[in-house]
Write a protein that holds these residues in place. Structure first.
Motif, mmCIF file in Angstrom:
data_model
loop_
_atom_site.group_PDB
_atom_site.id
_atom_site.type_symbol
_atom_site.label_atom_id
_atom_site.label_comp_id
_atom_site.label_asym_id
_atom_site.label_seq_id
_atom_site.Cartn_x
_atom_site.Cartn_y
_atom_site.Cartn_z
ATOM 1 N N MET A 1 0.846 -1.184 0.000
ATOM 2 C CA MET A 1 0.000 0.000 0.000
ATOM 3 C C MET A 1 0.883 1.236 0.000
ATOM 4 S SD MET A 1 -3.164 0.972 0.309
ATOM 5 C CE MET A 1 -4.147 2.313 0.844
ATOM 6 N N ALA A 2 0.553 2.201 -0.829
ATOM 7 C CA ALA A 2 1.339 3.427 -0.965
ATOM 8 C C ALA A 2 1.323 4.257 0.308
ATOM 9 C CB ALA A 2 0.785 4.257 -2.120
ATOM 10 N N ARG A 3 2.442 4.905 0.554
ATOM 11 C CA ARG A 3 2.502 5.839 1.673
ATOM 12 C C ARG A 3 1.692 7.076 1.292
ATOM 13 N NH1 ARG A 3 8.813 6.363 1.867
ATOM 14 N NH2 ARG A 3 8.365 6.327 -0.361
ATOM 15 N N SER A 4 0.966 7.617 2.253
ATOM 16 C CA SER A 4 0.053 8.732 1.981
ATOM 17 C C SER A 4 0.753 9.971 1.433
ATOM 18 C CB SER A 4 -0.712 9.120 3.245
ATOM 19 O OG SER A 4 -1.538 8.076 3.648
ATOM 20 N N HIS A 5 1.918 10.293 1.954
ATOM 21 C CA HIS A 5 2.589 11.520 1.541
ATOM 22 C C HIS A 5 2.936 11.520 0.046
ATOM 23 C CE1 HIS A 5 5.954 14.646 2.586
ATOM 24 N NE2 HIS A 5 5.175 15.049 1.609
ATOM 25 N N PRO A 6 3.728 10.542 -0.451
ATOM 26 C CA PRO A 6 4.025 10.561 -1.880
ATOM 27 C C PRO A 6 2.781 10.359 -2.749
ATOM 28 C CG PRO A 6 5.283 8.824 -0.767
ATOM 29 C CD PRO A 6 4.455 9.511 0.256
ATOM 30 N N TYR A 7 1.835 9.556 -2.265
ATOM 31 C CA TYR A 7 0.609 9.335 -3.035
ATOM 32 C C TYR A 7 -0.160 10.648 -3.191
ATOM 33 C CZ TYR A 7 -3.770 7.485 -4.755
ATOM 34 O OH TYR A 7 -4.878 7.253 -5.533
ATOM 35 N N ASN A 8 -0.349 11.380 -2.103
ATOM 36 C CA ASN A 8 -1.079 12.650 -2.162
ATOM 37 C C ASN A 8 -0.418 13.628 -3.123
ATOM 38 O OD1 ASN A 8 -2.891 11.715 -0.258
ATOM 39 N ND2 ASN A 8 -1.948 12.819 1.449
ATOM 40 N N PHE A 9 0.906 13.688 -3.083
ATOM 41 C CA PHE A 9 1.632 14.596 -3.972
ATOM 42 C C PHE A 9 1.412 14.222 -5.434
ATOM 43 C CE2 PHE A 9 5.379 15.614 -6.525
ATOM 44 C CZ PHE A 9 5.515 16.970 -6.289
ATOM 45 N N THR A 10 1.690 12.947 -5.754
ATOM 46 C CA THR A 10 1.696 12.498 -7.149
ATOM 47 C C THR A 10 0.307 12.318 -7.749
ATOM 48 O OG1 THR A 10 3.759 11.342 -6.694
ATOM 49 C CG2 THR A 10 2.589 10.727 -8.705
ATOM 50 N N HIS A 11 -0.611 11.760 -6.987
ATOM 51 C CA HIS A 11 -1.908 11.384 -7.548
ATOM 52 C C HIS A 11 -3.032 12.376 -7.258
ATOM 53 C CE1 HIS A 11 -0.537 7.425 -8.883
ATOM 54 N NE2 HIS A 11 0.121 7.343 -7.748
ATOM 55 N N VAL A 12 -2.807 13.322 -6.348
ATOM 56 C CA VAL A 12 -3.890 14.240 -5.985
ATOM 57 C C VAL A 12 -3.494 15.694 -6.228
ATOM 58 C CG1 VAL A 12 -5.460 14.989 -4.155
ATOM 59 C CG2 VAL A 12 -4.747 12.585 -4.265
ATOM 60 N N LEU A 13 -2.552 16.198 -5.450
ATOM 61 C CA LEU A 13 -2.269 17.635 -5.469
ATOM 62 C C LEU A 13 -1.630 18.135 -6.752
ATOM 63 C CD1 LEU A 13 -1.099 18.274 -1.810
ATOM 64 C CD2 LEU A 13 -3.328 18.688 -2.823
ATOM 65 N N LEU A 14 -0.597 17.471 -7.220
ATOM 66 C CA LEU A 14 0.101 17.962 -8.411
ATOM 67 C C LEU A 14 -0.801 18.005 -9.648
ATOM 68 C CD1 LEU A 14 2.769 19.083 -9.393
ATOM 69 C CD2 LEU A 14 3.404 16.758 -10.024
ATOM 70 N N PRO A 15 -1.525 16.932 -9.966
ATOM 71 C CA PRO A 15 -2.388 17.040 -11.156
ATOM 72 C C PRO A 15 -3.503 18.074 -10.982
ATOM 73 C CG PRO A 15 -2.684 14.897 -10.095
ATOM 74 C CD PRO A 15 -1.544 15.577 -9.415
#
Length: 181
Positions: free
Chosen positions: A1-15
């Protein structure tokens, strides 16, 4: 399972940021100083509500510009993934427009791709990956990616994106000659 921090950056906030303000984000990413500031700001925002133990250092976070199938690409080099759904790289692909946009609302949204770690055994050839694309709330996998963690992974990812994007459409008007009989 992905760590929340890198996941939030890559899949949520940046796009979301890149799609909400495409012209401004592209302009900021084009300036090396502003790009570093923006990426670190968004990285910090991705961890804002997380406990200290869940935060990840932005080690390796950087940006490089490339041409991919005749398009401008901002390639984000991300901290090394530790779990599935964490990305090695993400890319914003900008289509050039005939007329420059005057407002954010007129600017075409960039396409957003990821090279994500997947399940599988790591070996000397690298770790297994999958290429993904986000389009709004829809995330789809486009197939296997190049082995992650290798010196040529970024170039191989860009080659796959070139194949996915295909050549630019020919927008020239064909010459027409009237022949009378």
């Amino acid at each position: 399972m992905a760590r929340s921090h890198p996941y939030n950056f890559t899949h949520v906030l940046l796009p979301q940021l890149a799609w909400r303000r495409p012209l401004s984000v592209r302009r900021e990413l084009s300036d090396p100083y502003l790009a570093k500031e923006l990426l670190h700001y968004v990285w910090d925002k991705a961890a804002e509500n997380l406990p200290l133990a869940d935060r990840v250092a932005p080690r390796g976070l950087r940006l490089s510009w490339h041409e991919v199938a005749g398009r401008v690409a901002a390639l984000l080099h991300l901290p090394a993934p530790q779990a599935t759904m964490e990305a090695h790289f993400s890319a914003l692909i900008y289509e050039e427009e005939d007329e420059p946009a005057e407002t954010e609302a007129e600017e075409k949204r960039p396409r957003y791709f990821t090279l994500e770690a997947t399940l599988g055994l790591s070996g000397p050839a690298g770790t297994p990956t999958v290429v993904g694309e986000w389009a709004g709330d829809v995330h789809r996998h486009l197939g296997r990616g190049p082995a992650g963690g290798q010196p040529n992974t970024a170039d191989a990812f860009l080659e796959i994106l070139a194949a996915v994007l295909g050549p630019l459409p020919d927008t020239t008007v064909p010459f027409m000659r009237v022949v009378r009989f």
